[in-house]
Design an enzyme around this catalytic site. Structure first.
Site, PDB file in Angstrom:
ATOM      1  N   CYS A  65      29.018  -1.780  26.874  1.00 17.59           N
ATOM      2  CA  CYS A  65      30.050  -1.716  27.914  1.00 17.59           C
ATOM      3  C   CYS A  65      29.548  -2.086  29.304  1.00 17.59           C
ATOM      4  CB  CYS A  65      30.712  -0.341  27.939  1.00 17.59           C
ATOM      5  SG  CYS A  65      29.680   1.029  28.504  1.00 17.59           S
TER       6      CYS A  65
ATOM      7  N   HIS B 147      30.737   5.698  30.121  1.00 15.61           N
ATOM      8  CA  HIS B 147      31.362   4.413  29.838  1.00 15.61           C
ATOM      9  C   HIS B 147      31.771   3.759  31.154  1.00 15.61           C
ATOM     10  CE1 HIS B 147      33.373   1.393  27.463  1.00 15.61           C
ATOM     11  NE2 HIS B 147      34.525   1.625  28.060  1.00 15.61           N
TER      12      HIS B 147
ATOM     13  N   ASP C  93      38.899  -3.331  30.238  1.00 16.74           N
ATOM     14  CA  ASP C  93      37.703  -2.903  29.508  1.00 16.74           C
ATOM     15  C   ASP C  93      37.460  -3.903  28.383  1.00 16.74           C
ATOM     16  OD1 ASP C  93      35.633  -1.668  28.191  1.00 16.74           O
ATOM     17  OD2 ASP C  93      36.710   0.199  27.812  1.00 16.74           O
TER      18      ASP C  93
END
Length: 139
Positions: free
Chosen positions: A67, A106, A121
């Protein structure tokens, strides 16, 4: 930031304009072309989150990333195209009991566009979003 190489990597050939249409297209193509991968973490290799090392790894070498790598690269691309974008530390709630307070482990992006905010995302593995989500309560 070499935007042209990135756009070729994800297969985008549309306009380089900071519009919702462009954001939707980039957000759909990025996770389809650049895989979620955390091999370097598992192999205890250093993770370099600078834009140039990420371009080298994810664009030039055709690798994937996790991520922070994926969304840092995506943020740099969006900023270079004129989007107003920042990063947010996020809590993963998936697969945790309701009410669990998980760590902020995250990264997601917040894009301000046309007097609205969106969450993007492109780095959550199998469950990565395929489009930005409008950040508005109740929808």
């Amino acid at each position: 930031m070499d935007i042209d190489s990135y756009l070729a990597r994800i297969g985008y050939s549309g306009p380089n304009t900071a519009t919702l249409t462009t954001l939707h297209a980039l957000h759909a193509l990025h996770p389809a072309a650049i895989a979620f991968e955390n091999l370097d973490v598992l192999l205890k290799r250093p993770i370099r989150l600078g834009v140039e090392p990420l371009v080298t790894k994810l664009v030039q070498h055709g690798r994937g990333g996790y991520c922070y790598e994926q969304n840092t690269l995506f943020q740099a691309v969006l900023q270079a195209m004129g989007f107003s974008v920042g990063s947010i530390a996020a809590r993963v709630q998936w697969r945790y009991p309701e009410g669990s307070l998980t760590p902020r482990s995250h990264m997601v992006l917040r894009i301000h566009l046309s007097d609205r905010d969106y969450i993007a995302d492109v780095g959550f593995g199998l469950y990565t979003l395929t489009a930005p989500l409008r950040l508005e309560a109740g929808i």
